[in-house]
Design a protein around this motif. Sequence first.
Motif, PDB file in Angstrom:
ATOM      1  N   PRO A  28       0.843  -1.208   0.000  1.00 13.60           N
ATOM      2  CA  PRO A  28       0.000   0.000   0.000  1.00 13.60           C
ATOM      3  C   PRO A  28       0.877   1.257   0.000  1.00 13.60           C
ATOM      4  O   PRO A  28       1.880   1.324   0.714  1.00 13.60           O
ATOM      5  N   LEU A  29       0.480   2.209  -0.828  1.00 16.40           N
ATOM      6  CA  LEU A  29       1.174   3.488  -0.936  1.00 16.40           C
ATOM      7  C   LEU A  29       0.142   4.599  -0.756  1.00 16.40           C
ATOM      8  O   LEU A  29      -1.026   4.405  -1.081  1.00 16.40           O
ATOM      9  N   ARG A  47       1.819   9.985   8.397  1.00 18.88           N
ATOM     10  CA  ARG A  47       2.941   9.062   8.294  1.00 18.88           C
ATOM     11  C   ARG A  47       4.190   9.763   8.801  1.00 18.88           C
ATOM     12  O   ARG A  47       4.368  10.953   8.592  1.00 18.88           O
ATOM     13  N   ASP A  48       5.047   9.000   9.408  1.00 19.88           N
ATOM     14  CA  ASP A  48       6.297   9.614   9.857  1.00 19.88           C
ATOM     15  C   ASP A  48       7.356   9.477   8.757  1.00 19.88           C
ATOM     16  O   ASP A  48       7.152   8.809   7.749  1.00 19.88           O
ATOM     17  N   ALA A  49       8.483  10.124   8.975  1.00 17.69           N
ATOM     18  CA  ALA A  49       9.547  10.150   7.969  1.00 17.69           C
ATOM     19  C   ALA A  49      10.051   8.747   7.639  1.00 17.69           C
ATOM     20  O   ALA A  49      10.378   8.458   6.485  1.00 17.69           O
ATOM     21  N   ARG A  50      10.099   7.866   8.621  1.00 17.45           N
ATOM     22  CA  ARG A  50      10.578   6.498   8.383  1.00 17.45           C
ATOM     23  C   ARG A  50       9.633   5.769   7.430  1.00 17.45           C
ATOM     24  O   ARG A  50      10.083   5.068   6.515  1.00 17.45           O
ATOM     25  N   GLN A  58       8.364   3.917   1.824  1.00 18.36           N
ATOM     26  CA  GLN A  58       7.546   4.003   0.613  1.00 18.36           C
ATOM     27  C   GLN A  58       8.418   4.386  -0.580  1.00 18.36           C
ATOM     28  O   GLN A  58       8.314   3.776  -1.649  1.00 18.36           O
ATOM     29  N   TYR A  59       9.291   5.361  -0.416  1.00 20.96           N
ATOM     30  CA  TYR A  59      10.173   5.762  -1.509  1.00 20.96           C
ATOM     31  C   TYR A  59      11.078   4.602  -1.938  1.00 20.96           C
ATOM     32  O   TYR A  59      11.286   4.383  -3.135  1.00 20.96           O
ATOM     33  N   ILE A  62       9.007   2.151  -3.998  1.00 16.90           N
ATOM     34  CA  ILE A  62       8.758   2.678  -5.344  1.00 16.90           C
ATOM     35  C   ILE A  62      10.012   2.512  -6.204  1.00 16.90           C
ATOM     36  O   ILE A  62       9.927   2.108  -7.370  1.00 16.90           O
ATOM     37  N   HIS A  63      11.164   2.797  -5.639  1.00 15.74           N
ATOM     38  CA  HIS A  63      12.412   2.647  -6.377  1.00 15.74           C
ATOM     39  C   HIS A  63      12.634   1.182  -6.788  1.00 15.74           C
ATOM     40  O   HIS A  63      12.944   0.894  -7.956  1.00 15.74           O
ATOM     41  N   ARG A  64      12.457   0.258  -5.854  1.00 14.66           N
ATOM     42  CA  ARG A  64      12.624  -1.178  -6.165  1.00 14.66           C
ATOM     43  C   ARG A  64      11.610  -1.629  -7.209  1.00 14.66           C
ATOM     44  O   ARG A  64      11.952  -2.347  -8.157  1.00 14.66           O
TER      45      ARG A  64
END
Length: 130
Positions: free
Chosen positions: A66-67, A94-97, A102-103, A106-108
Amino acid sequence: MARERAYLLSWLAALHPSSAVVSRAPTPDGTTCDDTAGDGAAPDDTTGNGTAGGWHVLSLVAGGRPLSWSLAPRDVPLFQHVRQAEDTDTRAWRDAREMEAQYAHIHRHTRVLALEDDLTRVVEELRGND
């Protein structure tokens, strides 16, 4: 840049119609707040930090995860093709972690999709040489 982001997210949602959903973002006290004044700011949102005040959340599943992204009030009309949720989506908080995770996903996932395209091309080339 923010408007371009909204258009890209709208397109991404169209590519994931079975999982994409837009819901209202929660206020800090957990309730929702509509943009009754039409100015993009809720009466209790003076910080402009993306909570309440007509802000929404786009959620979808891509690559099995989920994103979610926050949507500014002016961008919500771009998502009329997306299913609207009845309830508030707490993923707006959402926190920074979590954002970094999520980023990374998305990259993978992008790399996997690119690899699939490369493999398809190689297979087609090999079949053409038979």
